[in-house]
Design a protein around this motif. Structure first.
Motif, PDB file in Angstrom:
ATOM      1  N   THR A   1     -13.463  -0.927   3.279  1.00  0.00           N
ATOM      2  CA  THR A   1     -12.568   0.215   3.620  1.00  0.00           C
ATOM      3  C   THR A   1     -12.236   0.851   2.242  1.00  0.00           C
ATOM      4  OG1 THR A   1     -10.869   1.093   4.843  1.00  0.00           O
ATOM      5  CG2 THR A   1     -10.509  -0.790   3.602  1.00  0.00           C
ATOM      6  N   GLU A   2     -11.948   2.202   2.386  1.00  0.00           N
ATOM      7  CA  GLU A   2     -11.550   2.851   1.323  1.00  0.00           C
ATOM      8  C   GLU A   2      -9.847   2.811   1.060  1.00  0.00           C
ATOM      9  OE1 GLU A   2     -15.511   5.878   0.831  1.00  0.00           O
ATOM     10  OE2 GLU A   2     -13.296   6.562   1.276  1.00  0.00           O
ATOM     11  N   MET A   3      -9.646   3.050  -0.220  1.00  0.00           N
ATOM     12  CA  MET A   3      -8.305   3.031  -0.478  1.00  0.00           C
ATOM     13  C   MET A   3      -7.674   4.009   0.302  1.00  0.00           C
ATOM     14  SD  MET A   3      -6.746   3.553  -4.238  1.00  0.00           S
ATOM     15  CE  MET A   3      -7.460   5.082  -4.724  1.00  0.00           C
ATOM     16  N   GLY A   4      -6.443   3.773   0.923  1.00  0.00           N
ATOM     17  CA  GLY A   4      -5.721   4.786   1.821  1.00  0.00           C
ATOM     18  C   GLY A   4      -5.924   4.477   3.267  1.00  0.00           C
ATOM     19  N   GLN A   5      -6.903   3.933   3.428  1.00  0.00           N
ATOM     20  CA  GLN A   5      -7.148   3.687   5.040  1.00  0.00           C
ATOM     21  C   GLN A   5      -6.432   2.580   5.511  1.00  0.00           C
ATOM     22  OE1 GLN A   5      -9.567   5.647   6.889  1.00  0.00           O
ATOM     23  NE2 GLN A   5      -9.136   6.836   4.690  1.00  0.00           N
ATOM     24  N   GLU A   6      -6.193   2.776   6.805  1.00  0.00           N
ATOM     25  CA  GLU A   6      -5.592   1.527   7.601  1.00  0.00           C
ATOM     26  C   GLU A   6      -6.392   0.580   8.035  1.00  0.00           C
ATOM     27  OE1 GLU A   6      -2.654   2.669  10.958  1.00  0.00           O
ATOM     28  OE2 GLU A   6      -3.816   1.584  12.202  1.00  0.00           O
TER      29      GLU A   6
ATOM     30  N   ARG B   1       3.893  -1.699   2.792  1.00  0.00           N
ATOM     31  CA  ARG B   1       2.503  -1.439   3.349  1.00  0.00           C
ATOM     32  C   ARG B   1       2.045  -2.482   4.379  1.00  0.00           C
ATOM     33  NH1 ARG B   1      -1.438  -1.954   0.383  1.00  0.00           N
ATOM     34  NH2 ARG B   1      -0.509  -3.425  -1.027  1.00  0.00           N
ATOM     35  N   PHE B   2       2.271  -3.469   4.525  1.00  0.00           N
ATOM     36  CA  PHE B   2       1.970  -4.473   5.412  1.00  0.00           C
ATOM     37  C   PHE B   2       2.924  -4.480   6.508  1.00  0.00           C
ATOM     38  CE2 PHE B   2      -1.177  -7.531   3.141  1.00  0.00           C
ATOM     39  CZ  PHE B   2      -1.211  -6.517   2.168  1.00  0.00           C
ATOM     40  N   SER B   3       2.632  -4.808   7.858  1.00  0.00           N
ATOM     41  CA  SER B   3       3.149  -5.360   8.951  1.00  0.00           C
ATOM     42  C   SER B   3       2.400  -6.119   9.833  1.00  0.00           C
ATOM     43  CB  SER B   3       3.488  -3.809   9.903  1.00  0.00           C
ATOM     44  OG  SER B   3       2.529  -3.108  10.274  1.00  0.00           O
ATOM     45  N   ALA B   4       3.396  -7.141  10.448  1.00  0.00           N
ATOM     46  CA  ALA B   4       2.678  -8.037  11.091  1.00  0.00           C
ATOM     47  C   ALA B   4       3.390  -8.232  12.786  1.00  0.00           C
ATOM     48  CB  ALA B   4       2.789  -9.257  10.658  1.00  0.00           C
ATOM     49  N   LYS B   5       2.710  -8.286  13.650  1.00  0.00           N
ATOM     50  CA  LYS B   5       3.264  -8.364  14.873  1.00  0.00           C
ATOM     51  C   LYS B   5       2.738  -9.290  15.829  1.00  0.00           C
ATOM     52  CE  LYS B   5       4.246  -3.364  15.143  1.00  0.00           C
ATOM     53  NZ  LYS B   5       4.065  -2.222  15.970  1.00  0.00           N
ATOM     54  N   MET B   6       3.312 -10.014  16.890  1.00  0.00           N
ATOM     55  CA  MET B   6       2.700 -11.146  17.697  1.00  0.00           C
ATOM     56  C   MET B   6       3.274 -10.407  19.191  1.00  0.00           C
ATOM     57  SD  MET B   6       2.534 -15.024  17.223  1.00  0.00           S
ATOM     58  CE  MET B   6       1.378 -15.935  18.537  1.00  0.00           C
TER      59      MET B   6
ATOM     60  N   THR C   1      -1.509  -9.367  14.956  1.00  0.00           N
ATOM     61  CA  THR C   1      -2.275  -8.311  14.009  1.00  0.00           C
ATOM     62  C   THR C   1      -1.650  -8.368  12.616  1.00  0.00           C
ATOM     63  OG1 THR C   1      -0.757  -6.551  14.956  1.00  0.00           O
ATOM     64  CG2 THR C   1      -2.820  -7.072  16.049  1.00  0.00           C
ATOM     65  N   LEU C   2      -2.213  -8.172  11.777  1.00  0.00           N
ATOM     66  CA  LEU C   2      -1.535  -7.827  10.537  1.00  0.00           C
ATOM     67  C   LEU C   2      -2.399  -6.673   9.959  1.00  0.00           C
ATOM     68  CD1 LEU C   2      -0.341  -9.062   8.046  1.00  0.00           C
ATOM     69  CD2 LEU C   2      -2.344 -10.060   7.179  1.00  0.00           C
ATOM     70  N   LYS C   3      -1.193  -5.748   9.815  1.00  0.00           N
ATOM     71  CA  LYS C   3      -1.930  -4.136   9.392  1.00  0.00           C
ATOM     72  C   LYS C   3      -1.401  -4.106   7.948  1.00  0.00           C
ATOM     73  CE  LYS C   3      -1.472  -1.321  13.044  1.00  0.00           C
ATOM     74  NZ  LYS C   3      -1.093  -0.574  13.965  1.00  0.00           N
ATOM     75  N   ILE C   4      -2.458  -3.247   7.543  1.00  0.00           N
ATOM     76  CA  ILE C   4      -2.014  -2.776   6.007  1.00  0.00           C
ATOM     77  C   ILE C   4      -2.372  -1.234   5.929  1.00  0.00           C
ATOM     78  CG2 ILE C   4      -2.707  -2.955   3.613  1.00  0.00           C
ATOM     79  CD1 ILE C   4      -4.037  -5.625   4.470  1.00  0.00           C
ATOM     80  N   GLN C   5      -1.373  -0.328   5.901  1.00  0.00           N
ATOM     81  CA  GLN C   5      -1.308   1.046   5.741  1.00  0.00           C
ATOM     82  C   GLN C   5      -0.392   1.601   4.649  1.00  0.00           C
ATOM     83  OE1 GLN C   5      -3.127   3.325   6.831  1.00  0.00           O
ATOM     84  NE2 GLN C   5      -1.746   5.141   6.455  1.00  0.00           N
ATOM     85  N   PRO C   6      -0.924   2.235   3.733  1.00  0.00           N
ATOM     86  CA  PRO C   6      -2.261   2.338   3.176  1.00  0.00           C
ATOM     87  C   PRO C   6      -2.761   1.303   2.421  1.00  0.00           C
ATOM     88  CG  PRO C   6      -0.902   3.531   1.754  1.00  0.00           C
ATOM     89  CD  PRO C   6      -0.031   2.722   2.703  1.00  0.00           C
ATOM     90  N   SER C   7      -4.002   1.075   2.450  1.00  0.00           N
ATOM     91  CA  SER C   7      -4.508  -0.427   1.879  1.00  0.00           C
ATOM     92  C   SER C   7      -4.982   0.127   0.303  1.00  0.00           C
ATOM     93  CB  SER C   7      -5.955  -0.603   2.827  1.00  0.00           C
ATOM     94  OG  SER C   7      -6.758   0.543   2.730  1.00  0.00           O
ATOM     95  N   GLU C   8      -4.809  -0.661  -0.421  1.00  0.00           N
ATOM     96  CA  GLU C   8      -5.040  -0.374  -1.911  1.00  0.00           C
ATOM     97  C   GLU C   8      -6.156  -1.544  -2.472  1.00  0.00           C
ATOM     98  OE1 GLU C   8      -1.197  -0.959  -3.915  1.00  0.00           O
ATOM     99  OE2 GLU C   8      -0.464   0.878  -2.886  1.00  0.00           O
TER     100      GLU C   8
ATOM    101  N   VAL D   1     -11.504  -3.569  -0.304  1.00  0.00           N
ATOM    102  CA  VAL D   1     -10.882  -2.231  -0.488  1.00  0.00           C
ATOM    103  C   VAL D   1     -11.494  -1.348  -1.603  1.00  0.00           C
ATOM    104  CG1 VAL D   1      -8.986  -0.751  -0.359  1.00  0.00           C
ATOM    105  CG2 VAL D   1      -8.691  -2.894   0.850  1.00  0.00           C
ATOM    106  N   LEU D   2     -12.206  -0.579  -1.556  1.00  0.00           N
ATOM    107  CA  LEU D   2     -12.763   0.351  -2.469  1.00  0.00           C
ATOM    108  C   LEU D   2     -11.845   1.310  -2.943  1.00  0.00           C
ATOM    109  CD1 LEU D   2     -16.242   0.455  -0.705  1.00  0.00           C
ATOM    110  CD2 LEU D   2     -15.444  -1.223  -2.578  1.00  0.00           C
TER     111      LEU D   2
END
Lengths: 110, 112
Positions: free
Chosen positions: B13-18, B64-69, B76-83, B111-112
């Motif tokens: 993915t590109e930098m800044g994407q979720e 930037r990180f969040s985890a849910k169950m 899920t582990l979510k990264i927003q925005p990615s770096e 992450v590009l």
């Protein structure tokens, strides 16, 4: 966080020889576990030794635990090419988290 | 048993994407762990759950990180925005009680 330390960081031996890896840790533990990771794969559990045990065997694997020295060793006998992998120790200190070492990279030369 | 299942296996993915990583633990396991592995830092625990509740997320960058169950069979582990520094292999592991952890095959994130 990492508090375990494996020694050596890397080990290269001939097929058929024995491989010994060591692990040291800092706090009191409930148990210590060894895992293997093949390149690009997830970690696979090898053996668990409890704090009241001193030695455990599983096939070609032998694990020792010295709680007075806070150290453990993993011996792989009669190594095979398929044993080439990274080996990690992890300690469980009663809070259900595992504290991981940095791993030993083992290469078995044919 | 199918073991721990992770998806996707690879993500570019590109930098800044979720980015959303998914994990299905082994049925009946009450603990779920998210790890990140890099050459420099080794294996780092990001967060773990017990019976769907977060027990410790001190290893996770909260901004930037969040985890849910949401249920016992999915996390899920979510990264927003990615770096770019998030590039790593992310592992999910599950276990029952105070026994061994079973790891999934990992998600290789770039992450590009």
């Amino acid at each position: 966080s990492q508090q375990g330390e494996e020694d050596p960081q890397a080990l290269s031996i001939q097929e058929g020889e024995n491989a010994t890896m060591n692990c040291s840790y800092k706090t009191s533990i409930n148990n210590l576990q060894w895992y293997r990771q093949n390149s690009g794969r997830g970690l696979v559990h090898l053996i668990l030794i409890r704090s009241n045990e001193r030695e455990k065997h599983s096939g070609r694997l032998r694990v020792t635990l010295d709680t007075s020295k806070k150290s453990s060793s993993l011996l792989i006998t009669a190594s095979r090419a398929a044993d080439t992998a990274s080996y990690f120790c992890a300690t469980d200190a009663n809070n259900y988290q595992l504290i991981w070492g940095a791993g030993t990279k083992l290469i078995i030369k044919p | 048993d199918a073991g721990v299942i992770q998806s996707p296996r690879h993500e570019v993915t590109e930098m800044g994407q979720e980015v959303t990583l998914r994990c299905k633990p082994i049925s009946g396991h009450d603990y779920l762990f998210w790890y990140r592995q890099t050459m420099m830092q080794g294996l780092e625990l990001l967060v773990y759950f017990n019976n769907k509740a977060v027990m410790d997320d001190s290893g996770m960058p909260k901004d930037r990180f969040s985890a849910k169950m949401p249920n016992a069979s999915f996390s899920t582990l979510k990264i927003q925005p990615s770096e770019p520094r998030d590039s790593a292999v992310y592992f999910c592991a599950s276990r029952i009680g105070a026994e061994t952890q079973y790891f999934g095959p990992g998600t290789r994130l770039l992450v590009l």
